[in-house]
Design an enzyme around this catalytic site. Structure first.
Site, short mmCIF file in Angstrom:
data_model
loop_
_atom_site.label_atom_id
_atom_site.label_comp_id
_atom_site.label_asym_id
_atom_site.label_seq_id
_atom_site.Cartn_x
_atom_site.Cartn_y
_atom_site.Cartn_z
N SER A 1 45.68 37.10 37.95
CA SER A 1 45.04 38.45 39.55
C SER A 1 45.31 37.61 40.04
CB SER A 1 44.68 39.17 38.37
OG SER A 1 44.41 39.84 37.06
N GLY B 1 47.87 59.00 39.55
CA GLY B 1 47.40 57.99 38.50
C GLY B 1 46.30 56.88 38.45
N GLN C 1 41.47 45.92 36.20
CA GLN C 1 42.92 46.68 35.80
C GLN C 1 43.95 45.94 34.24
OE1 GLN C 1 44.11 48.46 38.62
NE2 GLN C 1 45.38 49.64 37.54
N CYS D 1 52.19 46.21 38.52
CA CYS D 1 52.61 45.89 40.34
C CYS D 1 52.74 44.18 40.33
CB CYS D 1 51.38 46.58 41.19
SG CYS D 1 50.03 46.08 40.96
#
Length: 552
Positions: free
Chosen positions: A207, A291, A214, A148
């Site tokens: 990130s 998910g 993750q 994402c």
């Protein structure tokens, strides 16, 4: 973006190589700009706005060339033109002894979500993307990391500039975004800088949420999806394996992930921040999708005291599994056919599916029955999907608030300071790991010469032993044959020991890479072995011939 000390803008790379339309600053006002990543300045080259094509098989077209012969203008074949340009262009000749590792990508630091969602490649299509990338003339190995927050293509290129051109054109044809627009958001990194960037990604330093966990699992998925795929070769595979090792080591030795938030937990924090009049136990919550991200959202909601929620999913199996795990929480399953009805009764809606089309559009949200909000109240849509599940125009409606992954920075800033201190410790570890990987990678560069030298010596040894045995007759005892064989092998190994030691990049002898490459070239000349340059040219020629056969 926390990357190498100098964020590469392309070096000698000229954007004119990318397309017949130049990407110069005259056509793109923001071609060269600076972005601050966690306190450091990195100079970046950008990329594009696009509409997704559903085909995963774009061909990289090489521009045709023309010559004048006997007063007439004749067109060369595209492959001949490419090979001739390859050998004659000063910017593109094979002046290095090895292929280049490079990364071409867009991430949360260089491109907004409306661009990233168009460039994203679903995980199920990563293997096919690798195969297609490696069918390009100058790409030998490849890997895809699409989340994402980023879409990054790692490649082993036989020629750096042409590799960039081919991969960028492939991205453009896959996505439908013009090359000139891709240049507005793309970043490029090569060799050690590319290695350091991936290690920082795996460690969570690149990130939105510093130290989030993750991303390490997503890097692991790259290896899982690449197993057995032609083109996910030794160097790229080793690069990702070392990145995973680095990510684990950083988290273990610096504790950078302790107390940190993930994208999913930041989404929950943002929802509670935007709904101050509700407590976590009274807000009516809807989660769409179960998910990885959806399950994390549910867990974080429970941790915040949410004891009842509605989950919309295509099947009930996953919801039932979550319900068994979280026995103290009332989780109500609803099918997708009841999505809008459930949304009408919710205060906050988390969307986290892989749907390529929006689940909530302006017209459908506008038609939802009133939930009797008081003045100033809003129905919140927290959309952490890429591509987005909520149409941006929904935010135009009174009583609707829409937030996506790019809006999580507000939450992240609150607890970043402590992890920034840990980031300095992590960078020391990453520098060590990069050095070790570079030594491993350098050692691989001399492997072909080592193999060729051994093969050369083995051919001579074998021929001379056979000649000796034939002169001695057929009645030689087996033990004497073995003694002769062992003698010849011992002589060859002792003679090769010195040259082999001078080709190793294990750091034991403190030799520089330039010294080792000089030794490699010397051995190539002395023993008449093929040079790395000719090997690269042969690989390109073979790929061109293969592509011509496939297209004919």
């Amino acid at each position: 973006m926390a990357v190498a000390n100098s964020f590469v803008t392309g070096g000698s790379f000229n954007c004119d190589y990318l397309s017949s339309t130049s990407c110069s600053s005259s056509s793109s006002p923001s071609v060269d700009h600076q972005v601050r990543f966690f306190g450091s300045r990195r100079r970046i080259k950008p990329l594009v706005y696009w509409t997704r094509s559903h085909s995963l098989s774009p061909k990289c077209e090489l521009s045709s060339d023309s010559v004048v012969k006997n007063g007439k203008k004749e067109s060369r074949t595209s492959s001949l033109s490419a090979l001739e340009l390859l050998k004659t262009s000063a910017a593109d000749r094979y002046t290095k002894e090895s292929s280049s590792i490079m990364v071409i990508g867009l991430n949360i630091h260089t491109a907004p979500v409306e661009v990233r969602e168009k460039v994203s490649i679903p995980e199920a299509q990563w293997p096919q993307a690798i195969r297609e990338l490696c069918s390009l003339n100058h790409i030998e190995e490849a890997a895809v990391l699409s989340t994402c927050n980023r879409i990054e293509i790692y490649a082993l290129a036989l020629a750096q500039n042409r590799g960039i051109k081919e991969v960028t054109e492939w991205m453009s044809k896959f996505s439908g975004v013009p090359v000139t627009e891709l240049c507005q958001h793309r970043f490029l990194l090569y060799n050690q800088d590319a290695t350091q960037h991936l290690f920082e990604v795996a460690a969570g330093l690149d990130s939105l949420v510093l130290g989030e966990g993750q991303i390490l699992a997503q890097v692991k998925q790259v290896i899982k999806n690449g197993q057995g795929v032609p083109g996910f070769g030794r160097k790229i595979s080793e690069l990702f394996k070392r990145a995973i090792t680095t990510g684990k080591r950083v988290r273990t030795e610096t504790n950078i992930s302790s107390g940190s938030v993930s994208v999913s937990s930041a989404a929950v924090e943002l929802a509670l921040l935007k709904l101050p009049e509700y407590s976590s136990s009274t807000a009516r919550v809807l989660i769409v999708g179960t998910g990885k991200m959806g399950k994390l959202v549910i867990r974080h909601l429970v941790a915040k005291g949410c004891k009842k929620m509605v989950v919309v999913n295509r099947t009930e199996d996953r919801v039932a599994a979550i319900r068994e795990e979280l026995t103290d929480t009332d989780i109500v399953y609803k099918p997708f056919s009841e999505l809008l009805a459930c949304a009408a009764q919710a205060d906050v809606i988390f969307t986290c599916t892989a749907s390529k089309a929006p689940l909530f559009i302006k017209e459908s949200v506008q038609a939802l029955p009133s939930v009797n909000f008081e003045d100033g109240d809003q129905k919140l849509f927290i959309d952490i999907s890429v591509p987005r599940n909520v149409e941006p125009s929904v935010a135009e409606l009174e009583g609707a608030g829409v937030y996506n992954v790019d809006d999580l920075k507000e939450v992240v800033e609150a607890n970043k300071e402590d992890r920034l201190r840990k980031k300095m410790e992590a960078e020391t570890i990453i520098a060590e790991e990069v050095k070790q990987f570079e030594a491993l990678k350098d050692s691989l560069e001399t492997v072909p010469t080592i193999k060729k030298l051994r093969a050369y010596a083995e051919r001579i040894r074998s021929a001379e032993v056979d000649k000796c045995l034939s002169k001695m007759g057929d009645d030689i005892p087996q033990n004497k044959k073995k003694a002769i064989y062992d003698l010849s092998l011992g002589i060859v190994n002792k003679l090769l020991h010195g040259p082999m030691q001078h080709l190793k990049c294990d750091g034991a002898e403190n030799r520089t890479l330039s010294e080792i490459l000089e030794n490699m070239h010397a051995l190539n000349r002395i023993f008449g072995l093929d040079t790395e340059i000719s090997v690269l040219e042969e690989k390109v020629r073979a790929k061109m011939e293969q592509n011509q056969k496939q297209s004919s």
